[in-house]
Design an enzyme around this catalytic site. Structure first.
Site, PDB file in Angstrom:
ATOM      1  N   ASP A 156      94.408  95.738  -7.857  1.00  0.00           N
ATOM      2  CA  ASP A 156      94.944  95.773  -6.623  1.00  0.00           C
ATOM      3  C   ASP A 156      95.517  97.079  -6.381  1.00  0.00           C
ATOM      4  OD1 ASP A 156      96.659  94.470  -7.973  1.00  0.00           O
ATOM      5  OD2 ASP A 156      96.882  92.894  -6.905  1.00  0.00           O
ATOM      6  N   MET A 213      95.097  91.369 -10.260  1.00  0.00           N
ATOM      7  CA  MET A 213      94.968  91.552 -11.700  1.00  0.00           C
ATOM      8  C   MET A 213      95.314  90.494 -12.464  1.00  0.00           C
ATOM      9  SD  MET A 213      96.607  95.400 -11.791  1.00  0.00           S
ATOM     10  CE  MET A 213      96.097  95.797 -13.512  1.00  0.00           C
ATOM     11  N   HIS A 214      94.888  90.384 -13.769  1.00  0.00           N
ATOM     12  CA  HIS A 214      95.144  89.683 -14.957  1.00  0.00           C
ATOM     13  C   HIS A 214      94.732  88.293 -14.913  1.00  0.00           C
ATOM     14  CE1 HIS A 214      98.189  92.745 -15.053  1.00  0.00           C
ATOM     15  NE2 HIS A 214      99.096  92.412 -14.165  1.00  0.00           N
TER      16      HIS A 214
END
Length: 487
Positions: A235, A79-80
């Site tokens: 995830d 992520m991110h």
């Protein structure tokens, strides 16, 4: 057949799953992380794509008939990560990853410009995507000016698979641009970083169809018809789909590069005071809370790198020390090698060993690392409790979950039973495959995400749990003391 692809930090994994929900085959391709400056963490998005192609090529080589029969593809990913593209779809710079801590000052700026806590339901943390874009705007203005599209890692892979720029709710919730309660982009949060909806991908639910595989890739992988591509998931939400943590109250504990304590919820329940993440789940109408630590197995891998002993050797030595002492290591370890999220939200936090004596050896340090990560999970558990969320038991996932020694320590420290799935990989790639099946079937029914069979439950040892109380108190005293010295 269904294909799940997980774009992780250390590698890409592909899983083939049949319609009965059984994993048939898997393949992986490794990835490297670049750390050009202290606290920075980057990857080249082209490396993700190369690893995806290599992974699916491996599956074609080993299981050509099964791959040819794929009807749906699901995507999961770290992520991110900020992936910046120009108007021709060209990558403008290396992606800034989830564990990159450079944008600490930009977090304060964003919280002053918009009501981040109320809309996004999360603190502004350097790991999130929005502060990274503010950092780029300040320090790389030419790149920011050229940015026409911002994608998360798995969504860049989707773009290469389908030509479509699409994201979904669970991953988008980690950008700080999503109105998490409404499950839509927030114009106010986008404006705080000088962006608009025009630079964002289209949003779908994780179980919905987002696109179809491009014809040239169908030909490469021997598929007679173009599979649908599900929205997928970040995830952690994908891992929840893999082990069946989709109903409110279901929980799992992930021992991967980072660590996560994840609980599904029936509504948006933010708790920014405890640095708890409140995100959308991959299924419509479901949300989740997470406590996150940034260095879980990464802590043990780091010790392996600096001592020259492989991880199995370190675990064996730690086990011997624990058996001989029948209690905690005399050494205390803070696992803040890349800063920390829950509960401190401190990108500048750093790890440490304390209490080392001349008599201590490598096994004491290894045990301290296992215990330090467990104490960090206990901080997450207590932060969730402060948000009114209880965890009665949790399912273990991730690479570190193969260690019964580590899971036993975690059960003792958390005073919570930990379930271990039966043989099979039920992680993020498997969850992504389940999402691919949901998109193909056109339903988000919980029955598609049933809990897999469990091999065993690791129960807390009351005597060891009591012994860990004092060690936990020492652990918690260290962060404020060291922060004062280091600041």
């Amino acid at each position: 057949m269904f294909l799940g692809l997980d774009i992780g930090t250390s590698g890409v994994k592909g899983v083939l799953m049949n319609d009965a929900g059984q994993g048939i085959a898997s393949a992986t391709s490794a990835l490297d992380v670049s750390r050009p400056h202290p606290g920075w963490s980057e990857q080249d998005p082209l490396d993700w794509w190369s690893a995806v192609c290599d992974t699916v090529d491996r599956l074609k080589a080993s299981h050509p008939k099964e791959l040819a029969a794929v009807d749906g593809i699901g995507l999961s990913g770290q992520m991110h990560g900020a992936t910046l593209l120009d108007d021709a779809g060209k990558v403008l710079r290396p992606a800034i990853l989830w564990n990159d801590g450079r944008a600490f000052e930009e977090c304060r700026t964003l919280e002053a410009r918009a009501d981040v806590h109320a809309i996004a339901g999360n603190l502004a943390m350097p790991g999130f995507t929005a502060p990274k874009l503010e950092w780029v705007r300040r320090h790389e203005p030419d790149i920011f000016a050229a940015t026409r599209l911002v994608l998360l890692p798995k969504d860049y892979v989707r773009l290469r698979l389908s030509g479509e720029a699409v994201s979904e709710m669970s991953d988008a919730a980690g950008t700080l641009w999503l109105d998490v309660a409404r499950r839509d982009w927030s114009d106010a949060l986008l404006a705080a970083t000088g962006l608009t909806r025009a630079q964002m991908p289209r949003l779908v639910e994780g179980t919905e169809v987002s696109a179809r595989l491009l014809p040239e890739l169908c030909a490469r992988w021997g598929m007679s018809k173009a599979p649908v591509i599900a929205g997928g998931a970040g995830d952690n939400a994908a891992s929840a789909c893999g082990i069946g943590a989709v109903r409110p109250g279901d929980a799992f504990l992930s021992l991967g590069t980072s660590g996560v304590l994840f609980v599904s919820t029936d509504r948006f329940r933010p708790n920014t005071a405890g640095a708890v993440h409140a995100f959308c789940h991959a299924l419509p109408g479901v949300w989740h809370q997470m406590g996150v630590i940034l260095s879980a197995t990464d802590s043990l891998n780091w010790l392996s790198e600096i001592t020259g002993a492989d991880v199995p050797t370190l675990e064996a030595e730690a086990g011997r020390v624990l058996a001989a002492r029948a209690g905690p290591s005399p050494v205390t370890f803070l696992p803040y090698l890349s800063g920390e999220r829950t509960p401190h939200n401190d990108a500048g936090a750093r790890g440490s060993f304390t209490g080392i004596a001349r008599a201590n050896g490598r096994g004491d340090l290894a045990l301290a690392v296992l215990e330090g990560v467990a104490f960090a999970f206990r901080d997450c558990l207590d932060a969730l409790a402060a948000a009114g969320t209880s965890v009665n038991r949790a399912t273990a996932v991730g690479g570190g979950a193969r260690s019964d020694l580590w899971l036993g320590i975690l059960a003792d420290v958390l005073a919570t039973p930990i379930d271990v799935p039966a043989q099979g990989d039920y992680g993020a790639a498997f969850g992504a495959a389940r999402l691919g099946r949901a998109a193909t079937s056109g339903t988000s029914d919980f029955s598609l995400f049933e809990r897999p069979p469990m091999a065993r439950a690791i129960e807390p040892d009351p005597a060891r749990a009591a012994a860990y109380a004092d060690a936990l108190a020492r652990y918690r005293a260290l962060y404020p003391a060291l922060k004062e010295v280091q600041s």
